[in-house]
Structures are given as structure tokens and as C-alpha cells.
Design an enzyme around this catalytic site. Structure first.
Site, mmCIF file in Angstrom:
data_model
loop_
_atom_site.group_PDB
_atom_site.id
_atom_site.type_symbol
_atom_site.label_atom_id
_atom_site.label_comp_id
_atom_site.label_asym_id
_atom_site.label_seq_id
_atom_site.Cartn_x
_atom_site.Cartn_y
_atom_site.Cartn_z
ATOM 1 N N SER A 187 5.580 0.304 4.948
ATOM 2 C CA SER A 187 6.166 -0.938 5.142
ATOM 3 C C SER A 187 6.019 -1.167 6.615
ATOM 4 C CB SER A 187 7.444 -0.885 4.267
ATOM 5 O OG SER A 187 7.276 -0.615 2.954
ATOM 6 N N ARG A 211 4.397 -3.895 9.289
ATOM 7 C CA ARG A 211 5.475 -4.670 10.153
ATOM 8 C C ARG A 211 4.977 -4.561 11.490
ATOM 9 N NH1 ARG A 211 7.040 -4.418 5.262
ATOM 10 N NH2 ARG A 211 8.454 -5.863 4.135
ATOM 11 N N GLY A 253 -0.536 -5.526 -1.398
ATOM 12 C CA GLY A 253 0.202 -6.751 -1.790
ATOM 13 C C GLY A 253 1.158 -7.028 -0.497
ATOM 14 N N ARG A 282 -2.712 -9.744 -9.326
ATOM 15 C CA ARG A 282 -0.996 -9.789 -8.988
ATOM 16 C C ARG A 282 -0.463 -11.291 -8.832
ATOM 17 N NH1 ARG A 282 0.778 -4.943 -5.428
ATOM 18 N NH2 ARG A 282 2.614 -5.582 -6.295
ATOM 19 N N GLN A 292 8.778 -8.335 -0.109
ATOM 20 C CA GLN A 292 7.604 -9.144 0.137
ATOM 21 C C GLN A 292 7.750 -10.441 0.171
ATOM 22 O OE1 GLN A 292 4.365 -7.455 -2.260
ATOM 23 N NE2 GLN A 292 4.426 -5.653 -1.403
ATOM 24 N N ASP A 336 9.306 2.061 -5.619
ATOM 25 C CA ASP A 336 7.968 2.533 -5.699
ATOM 26 C C ASP A 336 7.894 4.025 -6.273
ATOM 27 O OD1 ASP A 336 6.844 0.312 -4.454
ATOM 28 O OD2 ASP A 336 7.113 0.879 -2.392
HETATM 29 C C1 S3P Z 1 7.072 -3.448 -0.008
HETATM 30 C C2 S3P Z 1 7.778 -4.199 -0.665
HETATM 31 C C3 S3P Z 1 7.852 -3.499 -2.283
HETATM 32 C C4 S3P Z 1 7.115 -2.518 -2.403
HETATM 33 C C5 S3P Z 1 5.819 -2.251 -1.636
HETATM 34 C C6 S3P Z 1 6.090 -2.387 -0.225
HETATM 35 C C7 S3P Z 1 7.110 -4.092 1.225
HETATM 36 O O1 S3P Z 1 7.241 -4.765 -3.164
HETATM 37 O O2 S3P Z 1 6.915 -2.168 -4.121
HETATM 38 O O3 S3P Z 1 5.137 -1.012 -1.650
HETATM 39 O O4 S3P Z 1 6.484 -3.418 2.270
HETATM 40 O O5 S3P Z 1 7.698 -5.154 1.648
HETATM 41 P P1 S3P Z 1 8.186 -5.978 -3.486
HETATM 42 O O6 S3P Z 1 8.462 -6.574 -2.519
HETATM 43 O O7 S3P Z 1 7.027 -6.716 -4.536
HETATM 44 O O8 S3P Z 1 9.156 -5.379 -4.176
#
Ligand code: S3P
Length: 429
Positions: free
Chosen positions: A23, A27, A94, A122, A169, A315
């Protein structure tokens, strides 16, 4: 298709470091590109997901150098991106797709996002819906629910939005759009999701207001480049924590792990199950708390998992299933319907795999019940193209009688290059 086989381990021992936080790595590229000046990133995760984000910013005209240890981002400021000449491919990620959708909605150009077959299945409406309310023009398959997404960037207006899901996210996509919007953008969520975007924006000098239940920012803030040391990913460390907990006589030291409270649900859950995990050398690094984790084999017991801890461990549920499979009693997980829309349906995937290892899992719409089996049988498991399912079943294999083979393990490279070597290194036979 690659597969990998593990045998039961006598014990698990070592002093290890796992790769950088996924994450935070995403960013660092995004905010570093939008900041003015040069941002140097160390500890960056060179996994396929974060590299997809890196390539997307290169395709939008940002110079990003990698000398093998440091990533150097030559940020051009909030309005420095240029129209990509091709579709941006987010691969399996994602985070890349949802956060980029928010960012691209506010640009003065057209772009298209796509991904692999798993990502294209998704849900994207969770970001497309509120972004459309901000004035974004986004088209996608299935009425905007699925990628590819075509985004005609333009003028945005801040909104107040209550998200039905606790999702970093969604929150981060709206924050990125909010940087370009006129006025103020406020996002409320049921429980606090990971707050890396808030922390990194502050690290880059932005004023972000966090309050009980939400976050608020005002558009047009300038971001100033600042170096980032990415801590090791607690989600990757989790596989090794559980490995040490379930194999008798084990002790592992996992160094430099990010212990942001919005990510430490795994520690709270495992400790409640009776795990011996100690945090040592606690410190702060680029606005994020970090510690070394010492984990020793423990007899685990079943617990109930629901509510605010769920997004803080979202996760880690595949590997929590493995811990529960070896715990005494029945572990019940609720409020975790989000698991059904991750890289795969993680409830169904773990139920199917652990059944093969002799463990009873009862699926519910928003969770599961796992009754500890005392011991696991070796089996032939499937990854379902999901890195965390593959790694969880390989960890389970360390405590199983006989060989455990996991099919389709290429997906591990999305978040944890080097996992198979590290697992082999710590497992004493
Ligand atoms: C993430 C947020 C989570 C997590 C993903 C990484 C992020 O997803 O499951 O692996 O980096 O913002 P969600 O926002 O769908 O919960």
C-alpha cells in the site's frame, strides 16, 4: 502453470526481513509524482502490483529512476501529468486501478484503465459512483461496474460521501480526486480503513483533517517532495507469523515491519488466539510506526472475529483461516463480506482448499466458521490466481502430514517476490 510443493517442517527459525509494504509503495509513486521536486524511496516493493503503478506514472510523463536500491521520482506537481498514449494496464492490482480512477478523473486528458481477468471481474462502481457525483466522466463495462474504464478527466467538485464499505481504496480514490476538486471533499466510512494516504499526504506537507468516522481535505493543496523509507509489509509478515505459530519449537524475528494501527488487526487477532508475539524496537519512519516482531510457537484457541478489527486485518484472513484450522475450537468470522470481492472470493477459496486438508469450514455470506482439526493433511491446493491464497496454503503445508502442492503460484509475484525462497530458508527439516 507453475506449482510448488512443501513438506512438513520440524520447526521454523530465522531472523528475516520481508519486502516493502504494498500500500505504501503504491502511494509513494502516486504522491511522489504529484509533489514538486525529487522524492527518493527506499524499501520499495518491486512486486508486480506496485510496478504496474510505477509504469502508469512513467506512461504519464513522470521520470522515475530505479538504481536497484532507491527509486527516484522526479515529481512535476499536481498538474504535471500528461495524457498517456496507450491504455494503462493495472495487472492484478485493485489499488492501482481504484486510486488511479480517482486521480485521472481530475486530469485535463483522456485515459483508459484495464487489468488482468481477475481485476476486470472486480467491482469498480464503489469508486465510479461517488466520483461521478463529483462530476467525473467515466465509462466502463456493465454500466461502469467493471474495467476497462474510460476516463475523460475534467472539472470536479468536492462532495460529502458516506461509503457503505470500509475501504482504503475508495477513500484514497476520493482523496486523490479531492486534490483536484473545487471546495472540500469529506469521506465517511463505517470503520477506519488503512490511513496510509492521509499519513503520506501529511508527510508531503498537505493539511488533511482526520476525525472520528472520516477524513476531509480541500482541493488545490501543493505537495512538496519528501523522502520515504517504506517499512516491511505486515501483510507479508503475517504468513511467517502464522508459520512460526503453528509449527512446534519455532521462533522467528521479523524486522522493520510497519505496525500502523489501521493494519495491526492481525496482531490483535493472533494475540487473542493466544499467540506469543512481541513488538521490539518500536520507532517511527516517514510518518509510519515500525517495529521488529518476535514470534514463538503457541497453542492457539478459537475466537470470534467481527466489527472494527475486520478492515484492520482484511488482507490477512486467508492466513488467519490457517491459524484457525490449527486452533482449539471453532473460530467464527463475521462482517467480512468484502473477502468475497478480493483478488478471488477468499471465503470460498479457503473453504475449498482447507476441506482438502481435512478442515471443516462453514461458509456464511459475510464470513465463515472454522473448526480446528488438530492436524492438517497434505493436499493439492489451488491458488485461484490469488497470491494470498497460494501463500496461505503453502504455510499450512509446513504443519501438514505429507506433501502439500499449490498450483498456479506465479501470482505470488504480485506482492511477495522471493516468498518461496524465504519459506524454504526458515523451514527446518
Ligand atoms: C488497499 C486496501 C485494501 C486491501 C488492498 C490494499 C490499499 O482494499 O485489501 O490489498 O492499498 O488501499 P480495500 O480498500 O478494497 O479494502
Amino acid at each position: 502453470m507453475q506449482s510448488f510443493t512443501v513438506q512438513c517442517a520440524k520447526t521454523v527459525r530465522g531472523d528475516i526481513t520481508v519486502p516493502g509494504d504494498k500500500s505504501i509503495s503504491h502511494r509513494s509513486i502516486m504522491f511522489g509524482s504529484l509533489a514538486t521536486g525529487t522524492t527518493k524511496v527506499t524499501g520499495f516493493l518491486r512486486g508486480e502490483d506496485a510496478l504496474a503503478t510505477l509504469e502508469a506514472f512513467r506512461a504519464m510523463g513522470i521520470q522515475i529512476d530505479d538504481d536497484g536500491s532507491t527509486i527516484t521520482i522526479h515529481g512535476k506537481g499536481l498538474h504535471g501529468l500528461s495524457e498517456p498514449s496507450d491504455v494503462l494496464d493495472c495487472g492484478n492490482s485493485g489499488t492501482s486501478m481504484r486510486l488511479l480512477t480517482g486521480l485521472l478523473a481530475g486530469q485535463g486528458f483522456f485515459s483508459v484503465l484495464t487489468g488482468d481477468k481477475y481485476l476486470r471481474a472486480r467491482p469498480m462502481k464503489r469508486v465510479v459512483g461517488p466520483l461521478t457525483k463529483m462530476g467525473a466522466r467515466i465509462l466502463g463495462r456493465d454500466g461502469g461496474e467493471k474495467a476497462p474504464l474510460a476516463i475523460q478527466g475534467g472539472k470536479l467538485t468536492g462532495i460529502e460521501y458516506t461509503s457503505p464499505v470500509s475501504s482504503a481504496q475508495v477513500k484514497s480514490a476520493l482523496m486523490l480526486a479531492g486534490l483536484y476538486a473545487e471546495g472540500t471533499t469529506t469521506i465517511y466510512e463505517p470503520h477506519l480503513s488503512r490511513d496510509h494516504s492521509e499519513r503520506m499526504l501529511r508527510h508531503f506537507g498537505a493539511h488533511i483533517e482526520s476525525f472520528e468516522g472520516g477524513v476531509r481535505l480541500t482541493g488545490g493543496v501543493d505537495l512538496k517532495a519528501a523522502d520515504i523509507a517504506v517499512p516491511a509489509d505486515i501483510s507479508s509478515a503475517a504468513f511467517f507469523m502464522v508459520a512460526a505459530l503453528i509449527v512446534p519449537g519455532s521462533e522467528l524475528l521479523i524486522r522493520n515491519v510497519g505496525v500502523n494501527p489501521t493494519r495491526t488487526g492481525i496482531l490483535d487477532i493472533l494475540k487473542a488466539m493466544g499467540a506469543d508475539i512481541a513488538l521490539e524496537n518500536e520507532r517511527e519512519q516517514s510518518g509510519e510506526p515500525v517495529a521488529d516482531l518476535r514470534v514463538r510457537h503457541s497453542q492457539l484457541k478459537a475466537i470470534e472475529i467481527s466489527g472494527e478489527v475486520v478492515p484492520r486485518a482484511i488482507d490477512e484472513f486467508p492466513v488467519i483461516c490457517v491459524a484457525a484450522a490449527l486452533a482449539e475450537g471453532t473460530t467464527r468470522v463475521k462482517d467480512a463480506a468484502e473477502l468475497r470481492v478480493k483478488e478471488t472470493d477468499r471465503i470460498a477459496a479457503m473453504a475449498k482448499n482447507l476441506a482438502k486438508a481435512g478442515v471443516g469450514i462453514v461458509e456464511t455470506p459475510d464470513g465463515m466458521e472454522i473448526t480446528g482439526a488438530g492436524k492438517l493433511a497434505g493436499c493439492q491446493a489451488e491458488s485461484f490466481g490469488d497470491h494470498r491464497i497460494a501463500m496461505s496454503m503453502l504455510v499450512a503445508g509446513l504443519a501438514a502430514g505429507g506433501a502439500t502442492t499449490v498450483d498456479d503460484t506465479e501470482c505470488i509475484a504480485t506482492s511477495f517476490p522471493g516468498f518461496l525462497d524465504l519459506l524454504t530458508e526458515v523451514a527446518v527439516r
